[in-house]
Design an enzyme around this catalytic site. Structure first.
Site, mmCIF file in Angstrom:
data_model
loop_
_atom_site.group_PDB
_atom_site.id
_atom_site.type_symbol
_atom_site.label_atom_id
_atom_site.label_comp_id
_atom_site.label_asym_id
_atom_site.label_seq_id
_atom_site.Cartn_x
_atom_site.Cartn_y
_atom_site.Cartn_z
ATOM 1 N N ASP A 169 12.889 -10.295 -1.570
ATOM 2 C CA ASP A 169 12.280 -8.992 -1.852
ATOM 3 C C ASP A 169 13.305 -7.865 -1.689
ATOM 4 O OD1 ASP A 169 10.182 -7.311 -2.520
ATOM 5 O OD2 ASP A 169 8.789 -8.177 -1.071
ATOM 6 N N ASP A 224 4.017 -4.390 -8.103
ATOM 7 C CA ASP A 224 3.085 -5.480 -7.773
ATOM 8 C C ASP A 224 1.841 -5.467 -8.660
ATOM 9 O OD1 ASP A 224 4.867 -5.897 -5.775
ATOM 10 O OD2 ASP A 224 3.420 -5.714 -4.133
HETATM 11 C C1 GLA Z 1 6.325 -6.754 -2.077
HETATM 12 C C2 GLA Z 1 6.334 -7.819 -3.162
HETATM 13 C C3 GLA Z 1 5.036 -8.608 -3.091
HETATM 14 C C4 GLA Z 1 4.876 -9.234 -1.713
HETATM 15 C C5 GLA Z 1 4.946 -8.155 -0.645
HETATM 16 C C6 GLA Z 1 5.005 -8.743 0.753
HETATM 17 O O1 GLA Z 1 5.364 -5.785 -2.331
HETATM 18 O O2 GLA Z 1 6.517 -7.261 -4.425
HETATM 19 O O3 GLA Z 1 5.005 -9.603 -4.091
HETATM 20 O O4 GLA Z 1 5.879 -10.195 -1.513
HETATM 21 O O5 GLA Z 1 6.105 -7.333 -0.797
HETATM 22 O O6 GLA Z 1 5.095 -7.776 1.743
#
Ligand code: GLA
Length: 410
Positions: A169, A224
């Site tokens: 990430d 997301d």
């Molecule tokens: C980010 C990523 C998500 C998930 C969260 C976890 O937002 O894009 O897919 O992994 O972190 O905290």
């Protein structure tokens, strides 16, 4: 003092400055090729078709435990998901404890009392592969320890646990250079000698499709996903908004490296069964990784029928590895096409609107001569439609799709 002696004295007095001054060090660094352009860099050879599996985030977020993971491993086998191709089980954020005195990462002992290695062993014993999550910054998005400054140490730890997949990430990365940061973890994983699929999760901010094809195996292209049909919901996006950002990137996907429009929401309750069918079909047309994000141990029959549609999965997994795209749009009606191996095509008639529409795909839009005889199969009705020439039309219900494959008659 002679001129030579003066010069030598000056050079000596400057030497430590040159060695310690980060601005000067950076100047030297800039003469290096960026990692993506290093001719010695080769892809890791994994993910020749879009990765498939399950990830804990969309359903469980930080409420994960060893039990959730073991139950999901059992369910992936019992429901036939594993046999259908969903072979990676990935633990997302929040599995972490603190770093130990030597800097090695540990698991949260309350949630994972047997530790990650034992959990991974259990997952492997079911014939599945095991994935984990970290972050290129100082902290993960959930505030757990990130891998910055610990890349090689973490890679060694993951390899010793039997990790097969790393989702990496991009929270708390400050001014880090994304290409350098992802290449560093990619190299760290490669140095362990273990095959570890690398999933880049930097949300498309630094356009990874331009530089990551030999660094990782898939890259998020958007913010997301959230379990909604469309719209912006804080930082997250509804399914259609993601589709519209991911579709134009079709040319960058190929065997080994894929555009990732984020994990599936099928079965999580925020969309209708029809909308989930569209979501799944669009992901397959876009050669997307199919990472289920639902509670597999408690799936409804409708969810099961979507996630286990073998015809649609076969389109996603087509070995040519070419991403499909939208070739026509008229109001809320869209026609999508994906070129498949062996001269076949998949076509998707998609209705975004609130009233039924009749949609048509012409053979010439598929790069076939109009007179070509094609065998059609309806992938949601699970029915062969027989041979056709010229075009195919169907009435498409609101928010629904009609998805077919077209195979030239020999
Ligand atoms: C980010 C990523 C998500 C998930 C969260 C976890 O937002 O894009 O897919 O992994 O972190 O905290």
């Amino acid at each position: 003092m002679s001129r030579l002696a003066k010069f030598a004295a000056l050079a000596l007095s400057l030497a430590p400055v040159a060695l310690t001054n980060p601005a000067l060090a950076e100047e030297v660094d800039q003469n290096r090729l960026p990692p993506s352009q290093d001719p010695a860099r080769v892809a890791n050879g994994l993910a020749q078709t879009p990765p498939m599996g399950w990830n804990s985030w969309n359903k469980f977020a930080c409420n994960i435990s060893e039990k959730t993971i073991r139950d999901t491993a059992d369910a992936l086998v019992a429901t036939g998901m594993k046999d259908a191709g969903y072979n990676y089980l990935v633990i997302d954020d929040c599995w972490h404890g603190e770093r130990d005195a030597k800097g090695f990462i540990t698991a949260n002992a309350k949630a994972f009392p047997s530790g990650i290695k034992a959990t991974a062993d259990y997952v492997h014993s079911k014939g599945l592969k095991f994935g984990i999550y970290s972050d290129a910054g100082t902290k993960t998005c959930g505030g757990r320890p990130g891998s910055q400054g610990h890349e090689y140490q973490d890679a060694i730890t993951y390899a010793s646990w039997g990790v097969d997949y790393l989702k990496y990430d991009w929270c708390s990365t400050g001014s880090r250079n994304a290409e350098e940061a992802y290449a560093l973890m990619s190299d760290a994983l490669r140095s362990t000698g273990r095959d570890v699929l690398l999933s880049l999760c930097e949300w498309g901010t630094n356009r990874p499709w331009l530089w990551a094809s030999k660094i990782g195996n898939m890259w998020r292209t958007t913010a997301d996903i959230t379990d909604k049909w469309s719209g912006k919901h804080g930082y997250a996006l509804g399914m259609l908004d993601i589709v519209d950002l991911n579709e134009p990137l079709w040319a960058y996907a190929a065997p080994g490296h894929w555009n990732d429009p984020d994990m599936l929401e099928v079965g999580n309750g925020g969309m209708t069964t029809t909308e989930y069918r569209s979501h799944f079909s669009l992901w397959a047309m876009m050669a997307s990784p199919l990472i289920a994000g639902n509670d597999v141990a408690n799936m409804s029959a409708d969810t099961r029928a979507i996630l286990l549609n073998k015809d649609v999965i076969a389109v996603d997994q087509d070995k040519l590895g070419r991403q499909g795209r939208r070739i026509a749009k008229d109001g809320n009606g869209e026609v999508w096409v994906r070129t498949l191996a062996d001269g076949k095509r998949a076509a998707l008639l998609f209705n975004r609107g609130e009233t039924p529409v009749k949609l048509t795909v012409n053979w010439t839009q598929l790069d076939y001569p109009a007179g070509q005889s094609l065998m059609l199969r309806d992938l949601w009705a699970h029915r062969d439609l027989g041979a056709m020439k010229g075009s195919f039309s169907a009435q498409v219900q609101p928010h629904d799709v009609v998805m077919v494959t077209l195979t030239p008659e020999s």
